[in-house]
Write a protein that holds these residues in place. Sequence first.
Motif, PDB file in Angstrom:
ATOM      1  N   LYS A 128      -3.194  19.040   3.344  1.00 36.25           N
ATOM      2  CA  LYS A 128      -4.305  18.299   2.746  1.00 36.25           C
ATOM      3  C   LYS A 128      -3.997  16.806   2.622  1.00 36.25           C
ATOM      4  O   LYS A 128      -4.882  15.962   2.759  1.00 36.25           O
ATOM      5  CB  LYS A 128      -4.608  18.879   1.357  1.00 36.25           C
ATOM      6  N   GLN A 129      -2.729  16.486   2.367  1.00 39.86           N
ATOM      7  CA  GLN A 129      -2.351  15.072   2.264  1.00 39.86           C
ATOM      8  C   GLN A 129      -2.627  14.360   3.574  1.00 39.86           C
ATOM      9  O   GLN A 129      -3.168  13.250   3.597  1.00 39.86           O
ATOM     10  CB  GLN A 129      -0.873  14.941   1.906  1.00 39.86           C
ATOM     11  N   PHE A 130      -2.248  14.995   4.697  1.00 44.08           N
ATOM     12  CA  PHE A 130      -2.540  14.397   6.003  1.00 44.08           C
ATOM     13  C   PHE A 130      -4.039  14.235   6.185  1.00 44.08           C
ATOM     14  O   PHE A 130      -4.511  13.164   6.595  1.00 44.08           O
ATOM     15  CB  PHE A 130      -1.981  15.263   7.129  1.00 44.08           C
ATOM     16  N   ASP A 131      -4.803  15.286   5.924  1.00 45.24           N
ATOM     17  CA  ASP A 131      -6.255  15.239   6.134  1.00 45.24           C
ATOM     18  C   ASP A 131      -6.894  14.078   5.381  1.00 45.24           C
ATOM     19  O   ASP A 131      -7.690  13.310   5.933  1.00 45.24           O
ATOM     20  CB  ASP A 131      -6.896  16.545   5.670  1.00 45.24           C
ATOM     21  N   LEU A 169       0.826  -1.200   0.000  1.00 40.78           N
ATOM     22  CA  LEU A 169       0.000   0.000   0.000  1.00 40.78           C
ATOM     23  C   LEU A 169       0.858   1.247   0.000  1.00 40.78           C
ATOM     24  O   LEU A 169       1.827   1.344   0.736  1.00 40.78           O
ATOM     25  CB  LEU A 169      -0.909   0.002   1.223  1.00 40.78           C
ATOM     26  N   PHE A 170       0.499   2.217  -0.833  1.00 41.46           N
ATOM     27  CA  PHE A 170       1.173   3.495  -0.858  1.00 41.46           C
ATOM     28  C   PHE A 170       0.201   4.556  -0.388  1.00 41.46           C
ATOM     29  O   PHE A 170      -0.933   4.627  -0.856  1.00 41.46           O
ATOM     30  CB  PHE A 170       1.656   3.826  -2.271  1.00 41.46           C
ATOM     31  N   VAL A 171       0.618   5.375   0.565  1.00 41.87           N
ATOM     32  CA  VAL A 171      -0.229   6.418   1.117  1.00 41.87           C
ATOM     33  C   VAL A 171       0.412   7.751   0.816  1.00 41.87           C
ATOM     34  O   VAL A 171       1.513   8.038   1.257  1.00 41.87           O
ATOM     35  CB  VAL A 171      -0.406   6.247   2.635  1.00 41.87           C
ATOM     36  N   GLY A 172      -0.315   8.603   0.059  1.00 42.32           N
ATOM     37  CA  GLY A 172       0.203   9.919  -0.243  1.00 42.32           C
ATOM     38  C   GLY A 172       1.554   9.885  -0.943  1.00 42.32           C
ATOM     39  O   GLY A 172       2.356  10.786  -0.789  1.00 42.32           O
ATOM     40  N   GLY A 173       1.844   8.820  -1.719  1.00 38.56           N
ATOM     41  CA  GLY A 173       3.091   8.711  -2.444  1.00 38.56           C
ATOM     42  C   GLY A 173       4.227   8.109  -1.635  1.00 38.56           C
ATOM     43  O   GLY A 173       5.290   7.849  -2.160  1.00 38.56           O
ATOM     44  N   VAL A 226       0.815   5.051  12.018  1.00 41.81           N
ATOM     45  CA  VAL A 226       1.126   6.221  12.834  1.00 41.81           C
ATOM     46  C   VAL A 226       2.322   6.975  12.237  1.00 41.81           C
ATOM     47  O   VAL A 226       2.306   8.210  12.133  1.00 41.81           O
ATOM     48  CB  VAL A 226       1.422   5.822  14.290  1.00 41.81           C
ATOM     49  N   SER A 227       3.351   6.247  11.827  1.00 42.34           N
ATOM     50  CA  SER A 227       4.544   6.881  11.258  1.00 42.34           C
ATOM     51  C   SER A 227       4.209   7.628   9.970  1.00 42.34           C
ATOM     52  O   SER A 227       4.704   8.750   9.740  1.00 42.34           O
ATOM     53  CB  SER A 227       5.620   5.827  10.977  1.00 42.34           C
ATOM     54  N   THR A 228       3.386   7.011   9.131  1.00 41.70           N
ATOM     55  CA  THR A 228       3.008   7.651   7.873  1.00 41.70           C
ATOM     56  C   THR A 228       2.282   8.967   8.127  1.00 41.70           C
ATOM     57  O   THR A 228       2.610  10.004   7.547  1.00 41.70           O
ATOM     58  CB  THR A 228       2.109   6.714   7.040  1.00 41.70           C
ATOM     59  N   LEU A 229       1.297   8.939   9.019  1.00 41.51           N
ATOM     60  CA  LEU A 229       0.522  10.146   9.284  1.00 41.51           C
ATOM     61  C   LEU A 229       1.348  11.186  10.048  1.00 41.51           C
ATOM     62  O   LEU A 229       1.136  12.388   9.888  1.00 41.51           O
ATOM     63  CB  LEU A 229      -0.749   9.785  10.049  1.00 41.51           C
ATOM     64  N   THR A 230       2.278  10.733  10.858  1.00 44.27           N
ATOM     65  CA  THR A 230       3.154  11.668  11.567  1.00 44.27           C
ATOM     66  C   THR A 230       4.010  12.456  10.590  1.00 44.27           C
ATOM     67  O   THR A 230       4.299  13.645  10.801  1.00 44.27           O
ATOM     68  CB  THR A 230       4.063  10.910  12.555  1.00 44.27           C
ATOM     69  N   ASP A 282      -8.458  11.118  -5.999  1.00 47.53           N
ATOM     70  CA  ASP A 282      -7.641  12.182  -5.431  1.00 47.53           C
ATOM     71  C   ASP A 282      -8.017  12.524  -4.003  1.00 47.53           C
ATOM     72  O   ASP A 282      -7.701  13.560  -3.462  1.00 47.53           O
ATOM     73  CB  ASP A 282      -7.772  13.440  -6.290  1.00 47.53           C
ATOM     74  N   THR A 283      -8.474  11.897  -3.820  1.00 45.64           N
ATOM     75  CA  THR A 283      -8.863  12.207  -2.468  1.00 45.64           C
ATOM     76  C   THR A 283      -8.400  11.259  -1.313  1.00 45.64           C
ATOM     77  O   THR A 283      -7.877  10.228  -1.637  1.00 45.64           O
ATOM     78  CB  THR A 283     -10.382  12.093  -2.434  1.00 45.64           C
TER      79      THR A 283
END
Length: 268
Positions: free
Chosen positions: A135-138, A11-15, A126-130, A254-255
């Motif tokens: 907007k990417q975080f949101d 899985l890739f989150v926000g690139g 947690v690390s990814t969101l930290t 995109d969201t």
Amino acid sequence: MGLSRNATGTLFVGGALAVTLAALAYPSMLGVQNVSTSTSRVIANTSSGPLTEADRDFVVKVRAAGLWELPVGILGMNKGTTEAVRIAGEHLVDGHARLDEADRKVATALGITIPNKASPQQEGFVSTLTSESGKQFDTDFATILRTTHGSIFNTIASIRSTTQNTQILALANQANATVLDHITVMEKTGLVNMQQVLFQETSPPKLPKSDTTPPVPAAGEPTIALTPPAGFTAPPTVPPDTPGAGTGTTTGDDTGAEPSVTPSPSVG
């Protein structure tokens, strides 16, 4: 940005590379020596009714969810760029603090060992969101949390409909209300990418047990209580949307009351 998966199921989150979403899949083996393949197997007869492997696994799942979702809730409160995201963070913190208190009481009464650390997979969330902001975080915050809560919702329903243990039943009732509240506030952010949520929920990847299993605490290690930060004020419960009102989610790319506790034999 949304979530995407390569051919190997990563899985890739926000690139950024992140651990995969495995829909909160934890093995039912913490605190026990002998485990069968039948989740309906009764492992203890307690004063609150028979306890099955599925019941025990549920207590571990509730604890494990709080270990990473409460810290992520604090991130949402502090880093969210919209009021809706910050409110969603407050609901995560409040809901999991209350649910964790109930879960710890049930685990103690039923002799179930629960973890003090999240699994490597959960720590990856947690690390990814930290590491994210703006907007990417949101967007990733709303989509990841909507996915995991939607998946555990099915587990709660199964336990609620099958358990014969009154303490597990009360915990399931509280968890059901908490998770529904969290699903609702995530959708009200207007940032949930439902295409990604449905993909993740219907085709969960197969991860090695070491990635999805929270570490067993050391012998004699005290159980850590999950508590809100100092000065925290509990938010009001957000009612689910009525039919036809919409969920505030996107479709593009995109969201409770605490259960009563009575002492019972140890498990295992």
